[in-house]
Design an enzyme around this catalytic site. Structure first.
Site, PDB file in Angstrom:
ATOM      1  N   LYS A 246     -51.588   0.972   8.787  1.00 41.22           N
ATOM      2  CA  LYS A 246     -50.271   1.146   9.418  1.00 41.22           C
ATOM      3  C   LYS A 246     -49.343   1.996   8.563  1.00 41.22           C
ATOM      4  O   LYS A 246     -48.641   2.861   9.057  1.00 41.22           O
ATOM      5  CB  LYS A 246     -49.627  -0.217   9.648  1.00 41.22           C
ATOM      6  CG  LYS A 246     -50.171  -0.848  10.893  1.00 41.22           C
ATOM      7  CD  LYS A 246     -49.196  -1.805  11.501  1.00 41.22           C
ATOM      8  CE  LYS A 246     -49.765  -2.269  12.835  1.00 41.22           C
ATOM      9  NZ  LYS A 246     -49.274  -3.538  13.258  1.00 41.22           N
ATOM     10  N   ARG A 247     -49.390   1.722   7.272  1.00 37.25           N
ATOM     11  CA  ARG A 247     -48.542   2.456   6.337  1.00 37.25           C
ATOM     12  C   ARG A 247     -48.810   3.963   6.402  1.00 37.25           C
ATOM     13  O   ARG A 247     -47.932   4.794   6.187  1.00 37.25           O
ATOM     14  CB  ARG A 247     -48.852   1.908   4.936  1.00 37.25           C
ATOM     15  CG  ARG A 247     -48.193   2.577   3.777  1.00 37.25           C
ATOM     16  CD  ARG A 247     -48.471   1.785   2.511  1.00 37.25           C
ATOM     17  NE  ARG A 247     -49.904   1.654   2.237  1.00 37.25           N
ATOM     18  CZ  ARG A 247     -50.604   2.552   1.565  1.00 37.25           C
ATOM     19  NH1 ARG A 247     -50.035   3.629   1.079  1.00 37.25           N
ATOM     20  NH2 ARG A 247     -51.896   2.374   1.356  1.00 37.25           N
TER      21      ARG A 247
END
Ligand code: GLU
Length: 471
Positions: A246-247
């Protein structure tokens, strides 16, 4: 690469257990482009057989996301779960031909096999103990699964269009389950039957599916079906080379649209360049992409997701976009954020304002923010710096300027500039002493496009009113 002689049919086959993430969007794009390039068809199949994890919201998000990216599928959408009966029939056919068999292994036996494998440090492989046992051995009251008889000797070869020739020893492939004990088809069975029935000629997907392709190949062969071409594309990694999280940007495409403000054209262009190249070309229109796209251009190593590049491309696409297209995209954003409605007249103001704003905007969010002042309701709320510019002295200057503006019979940029400049000269003021308070009153901020442009776009009444509001 030789060009296919039969009509090309590709598919994108997402499992609707979550949003359309960025890797899926790229897979869809490659399938779409490959089909378009070859004058073929691109189909959409929703693999909704996991009933617990598939949701209508996810299906909607996937369809919306593809729609937004402009990846229109041909024909009707295929829903995999609805075809379960057909999948079961294929398993029955394989049973009747002796190419599949009932396996009555108990969960305990399977656990034991798993534990032995773990102790020996090898992957679990079903040992085929029911492969050749007569039906009369079947224990009573046990519901069997159906397994495919995999070849036990030789090897399975995949001539992958990206990975090249890849082989596995058949002794590594276990007799995979086709139907579960409750009669439901497995993912492996459904995928192969659907790909065959949909006439898929090219399966383009992430290389995390490469190992599945060996077993799927054996199922195609057991049915005497023509094998599709496989193209397993390397996955997308984060900028640091680690698996995409996600990052790193492993988000749903709606986050790229709503939260980050990317244009679909820019994201599509960026995804195209993630893992595919055509010389040094970076900015590639869809028409060019359709002309140029082929599997030859897909690289073998994972690509790295780079937000800076995406943002840069987005800026280029914003600058090259039509003003009314941009105004239509930002209007609802401004309405939502500012709690205003945008009338037809204000829409026209926004459209005129785009050319002065789009040069500087990297994202649609920036663009909407910088354009909002054109349609905000009066009296404008001033930011702190604007308040400072509208000091007593600033207000006084505007008060004195106002009649000259009110007297103007026409309202256009050059004339406004001359009027304000002459006013400053006559009163021995530096231009900034007038222009800056003007900017603050008209835009509510200390930054805006050229102030005479802003006045011309706002029009006489709105400009005079905004000035009057502040003095
Ligand atoms: N449904 C699978 C997935 O979402 C894709 C299957 C395939 O492309 O063969 O990962």
């Amino acid at each position: 690469m030789s060009h296919p002689t039969k009509q090309v049919v590709t598919r994108f086959a997402p499992s609707p257990t979550g949003f359309l993430h960025i890797g899926g969007a790229r897979t869809a794009l490659f399938n779409w482009l490959f089909a378009k390039h070859h004058g073929g068809k691109y189909l959409l199949r929703i693999e909704d057989t996991d009933r617990k994890r598939s949701t209508p919201e996810a299906i909607e998000a996937i369809i919306d996301g593809l729609d937004w990216l402009g990846l229109k599928h041909d024909d009707e959408i295929t829903y995999q779960f609805a075809r379960a009966e057909r999948h079961q029939q294929v398993a029955q056919k394989l049973l009747s031909e002796g190419k599949a068999y009932y396996c009555y292994c108990s969960p305990e036996e399977l656990t034991e096999m798993r534990e032995t494998a773990r102790a020996e440090g090898r992957p679990m492989k079903y040992d085929g103990r029911w492969r050749d046992r007569p039906a009369s051995d079947a224990p009573e009251g046990v519901k069997p699964v159906v397994r495919l008889k995999m070849p036990q000797e030789g090897e399975t070869l995949i001539k992958d269009l990206v990975q090249g020739d890849v082989t596995v020893a058949n002794s590594q492939l276990d007799d995979m389950v086709l139907l579960r004990a409750d009669g439901t088809p497995t993912y492996m069975l459904s995928v192969v039957v659907d790909d065959h029935d949909m006439g898929i000629t090219h399966i383009i997907r992430g290389d995390d599916h490469l190992t599945n392709a060996f077993r799927q190949t054996q199922l195609f062969k057991a049915m005497d079906w023509e094998l599709p071409n496989f193209a397993h594309i390397p996955l997308i990694h984060g900028a640091d080379g680690a698996k995409l999280s996600k990052r790193h940007g492993a988000l749903g495409v709606e986050a790229y649209r709503d939260e980050m403000g990317y244009l679909p054209e820019a994201l599509r262009n960026y995804l195209l360049r993630l893992g595919w190249g055509h010389g040094d070309e970076e900015v590639i229109s869809t028409e060019q992409a359709i002309k140029w796209f082929d599997i030859d251009g897909v690289g073998k190593s994972p690509s790295r997701f780079d937000f800076a590049k995406l943002e840069n491309l987005n800026g280029i696409y914003i600058r090259n976009s039509d003003d009314s297209y941009l105004a239509n995209i930002i209007s609802p954003l401004i309405c939502e954020k500012e709690g205003v409605t945008v009338s037809a007249g204000q829409k026209a103001v926004l459209i005129k304002g785009m050319s002065g704003l789009k040069e500087r905007a990297k994202t649609i969010i920036d663009l909407a923010e910088s354009a909002a002042f054109y349609v905000k309701s009066r009296p404008l709320q001033l930011n702190d710096k604007a308040k400072k510019l509208l000091s007593d002295e600033g207000k006084e200057n505007l008060k004195n300027l106002l009649p000259a503006l009110q007297n103007l019979a026409t309202w256009e940029e050059n004339l406004l500039e001359n009027t304000v400049k002459s006013f400053a000269e006559e009163n021995e003021l530096k231009l900034g002493k007038v222009a800056q308070p003007l900017r603050a009153a008209l835009s509510g901020s200390n930054v805006s496009p050229g102030i005479f442009e802003v006045m011309a776009i706002l029009g006489k009444d709105e400009s005079i009113n905004r000035i009057t509001d502040q003095i």
